[in-house]
Design a protein around this motif. Structure first.
Motif, PDB file in Angstrom:
ATOM      1  N   THR A 163       0.832  -1.209   0.000  1.00 35.59           N
ATOM      2  CA  THR A 163       0.000   0.000   0.000  1.00 35.59           C
ATOM      3  C   THR A 163       0.863   1.255   0.000  1.00 35.59           C
ATOM      4  N   LEU A 164       1.915   1.272   0.821  1.00 36.48           N
ATOM      5  CA  LEU A 164       2.815   2.433   0.861  1.00 36.48           C
ATOM      6  C   LEU A 164       3.490   2.648  -0.492  1.00 36.48           C
ATOM      7  N   THR A 165       3.965   1.575  -1.076  1.00 34.65           N
ATOM      8  CA  THR A 165       4.642   1.678  -2.370  1.00 34.65           C
ATOM      9  C   THR A 165       3.696   2.225  -3.432  1.00 34.65           C
ATOM     10  N   TYR A 166       2.486   1.684  -3.474  1.00 42.23           N
ATOM     11  CA  TYR A 166       1.507   2.136  -4.467  1.00 42.23           C
ATOM     12  C   TYR A 166       1.131   3.601  -4.223  1.00 42.23           C
ATOM     13  N   ALA A 167       0.987   3.969  -2.954  1.00 39.87           N
ATOM     14  CA  ALA A 167       0.612   5.347  -2.620  1.00 39.87           C
ATOM     15  C   ALA A 167       1.671   6.335  -3.112  1.00 39.87           C
ATOM     16  N   VAL A 168       2.925   6.006  -2.912  1.00 40.79           N
ATOM     17  CA  VAL A 168       4.006   6.890  -3.349  1.00 40.79           C
ATOM     18  C   VAL A 168       4.075   6.940  -4.874  1.00 40.79           C
ATOM     19  N   GLU A 169       3.982   5.785  -5.504  1.00 38.83           N
ATOM     20  CA  GLU A 169       4.114   5.711  -6.963  1.00 38.83           C
ATOM     21  C   GLU A 169       2.970   6.422  -7.691  1.00 38.83           C
ATOM     22  N   THR A 170       1.793   6.436  -7.096  1.00 41.77           N
ATOM     23  CA  THR A 170       0.639   7.060  -7.758  1.00 41.77           C
ATOM     24  C   THR A 170       0.405   8.502  -7.324  1.00 41.77           C
TER      25      THR A 170
END
Length: 218
Positions: A163-170
């Motif tokens: 979730t953290l990775t996706y949040a940063v990437e998007t």
């Protein structure tokens, strides 16, 4: 808190680099530095097709007392270097700051070093030294060690990391925000409150297992 630095430096810019010069596309690896007889003894690995020129070049250097072949394996050879590092050398400065050389590789022109300094203050002293001496050092990466028992991914659970990775990437943390909390929650099929809590716990875990190691130990 220990801090690890990855840097590159021209071979000609420091004493050990000048001694262990290699030619062409050959790569040299500094396996370890062992304190023997009160001085650091480098153990160096090199491909066999470069052995002859490497040995001759090293033996001719005035700082070298002896170079010994330790063993050969497949197409590589391991050497131990008996030398006299000067008190003003970059390597001596690194050792005086209680830094550890974790690894090093060299090409004909550059060396890549991985160093562990005991504190950020020691790293700062090292940076002051090479700037004052006008040594061309390129810092590639600086990072702190994590808490020893944090496990993989700095203690994050799988969902937290994803979730953290996706949040940063998007762009969730961008200004302006590129994705809403509702859209983020919908991606993982959870509620707005659940995704917010997952992010909060993930960030808290990252900070506790990286930035706040010393405070927790104290």
């Amino acid at each position: 808190m220990s801090v690890i630095v990855e840097l590159t430096i021209p071979s000609a810019a420091f004493e050990l680099g000048r001694i262990l010069r290699v030619k062409g596309a050959t790569q040299l690896t500094l396996e370890t530095m062992v304190p023997l007889g009160g001085k650091p003894t480098p153990f160096v690995r090199i491909r066999n097709d470069a052995r002859e020129t490497f040995e001759r070049s090293v033996r001719e250097h005035p700082s070298v007392n002896e170079i010994n072949l330790v063993n050969t394996h497949d197409d590589e050879s391991l050497y131990a270097l008996n030398w006299e590092p000067s008190d003003s050398s970059l390597l001596r400065r690194i050792l005086d700051l209680d830094a550890a050389l974790l690894g090093a590789t060299a090409t004909a022109d550059t060396w890549g070093l991985e160093l562990r300094f005991p504190t950020h203050a020691a790293l700062s002293t090292f940076q002051d030294y090479y700037l004052e001496e006008d040594i061309e050092v390129s810092i590639e990466r600086i990072y702190n060690l994590t808490k020893p028992d944090a496990g993989p991914w700095y203690g994050l659970t799988g969902p937290q990391r994803e979730t953290l990775t996706y949040a940063v990437e998007t762009g969730y943390y961008s200004l302006p925000r590129q994705i809403s909390t509702q859209e983020l929650a919908s991606t993982f099929d959870i509620s707005d409150q659940a995704v917010t809590e997952r992010l909060r716990r993930g960030i808290s875990t990252l900070v506790l297992n990286t930035l706040l190691i010393d405070e927790k130990e104290d």
